[in-house]
Enzyme design. Sequence first.
Site, PDB file in Angstrom:
ATOM      1  N   SER A 140       8.698  -8.247  -9.244  1.00 16.53           N
ATOM      2  CA  SER A 140       7.977  -6.812  -9.496  1.00 16.53           C
ATOM      3  C   SER A 140       9.294  -6.124  -8.644  1.00 16.53           C
ATOM      4  O   SER A 140       9.647  -6.256  -7.553  1.00 16.53           O
ATOM      5  CB  SER A 140       6.907  -6.414  -9.288  1.00 16.53           C
ATOM      6  OG  SER A 140       6.555  -5.171  -9.183  1.00 16.53           O
ATOM      7  N   TYR A 153      -0.004  -6.220  -3.008  1.00 16.42           N
ATOM      8  CA  TYR A 153       0.852  -6.395  -4.278  1.00 16.42           C
ATOM      9  C   TYR A 153       2.224  -6.644  -3.985  1.00 16.42           C
ATOM     10  O   TYR A 153       2.805  -7.524  -4.194  1.00 16.42           O
ATOM     11  CB  TYR A 153       0.491  -5.729  -5.751  1.00 16.42           C
ATOM     12  CG  TYR A 153       0.989  -6.019  -6.708  1.00 16.42           C
ATOM     13  CD1 TYR A 153       0.769  -7.259  -7.635  1.00 16.42           C
ATOM     14  CD2 TYR A 153       2.326  -5.490  -7.034  1.00 16.42           C
ATOM     15  CE1 TYR A 153       1.546  -7.512  -8.746  1.00 16.42           C
ATOM     16  CE2 TYR A 153       3.092  -5.454  -8.146  1.00 16.42           C
ATOM     17  CZ  TYR A 153       2.663  -6.715  -9.262  1.00 16.42           C
ATOM     18  OH  TYR A 153       3.390  -6.911 -10.187  1.00 16.42           O
TER      19      TYR A 153
END
Length: 254
Positions: A140, A153
């Site tokens: 990501s 995250y």
Amino acid sequence: MAEQHGHRPVALVTGASSGIGTAVAERLADDGDWRLLLNGRDEGRLAQVATRTGGVPLAADLVDPRARARLAEEALVHSGRVDALVAGAGIGWAGPFTAMPHEAIDDVVAVNLDATLHLVRLVLPGMVERRCGQVVLIGSMAGSVGVRGEAVYAATKAGLTAFADSLRYELASTGVRVSMVLPGAVDTPFFQRRGSPYRRERPRPVPAVQVAETVCRTLRTGRPNAYVPSWMAMPAWLHGTAPGVFRSLAQRFG
């Protein structure tokens, strides 16, 4: 990846019961070049994806060490080998870190980082022995630049990036390639499942099929890092080369 000894190569896709994983499975099926092994936790949705793509459903919770080991064993039983692993399983959590429950920290780290590392450890030796294979990790942009409200995250995705870099050095002479696909926001159920919708005005979420296309291209080329959309490489570059400028812009626009 070319066919191996006259047979179609085998791709194991995790997180295949929804989102990016489903899109990857469908795109690989459209190519027709792969035999598909599909992993996910939702047996019903996974079976539907397997029916559409002609893949073999191998439901398992990758956080469970025994389930991970069983998945690796079943993959060999069904296909005899794993030529490519596309690690797409992941979860999120959004909000201030000080409000994040302890169990949520553990869950995000367990799914996004711990389970992925252990699964790679299970399938990688066979690739090294055959001197051929690919590992594609779905990272990501959050792991490249950090994102407000997604500290854990982002940390797990940054961990995957460092893991991929390290593995490339180790595997340089083995014929096994390691790639990161690094999307920005993607239009999937991910945001609903994490408990917080995507509210930023920009960047706008890209469709999951765009990430899937990048995964397929990466499997063909072995490119180390691929950003989705491609312009995302610019903020990642700016973060690395001029972190002060990047932080100033992120505080203003992020």
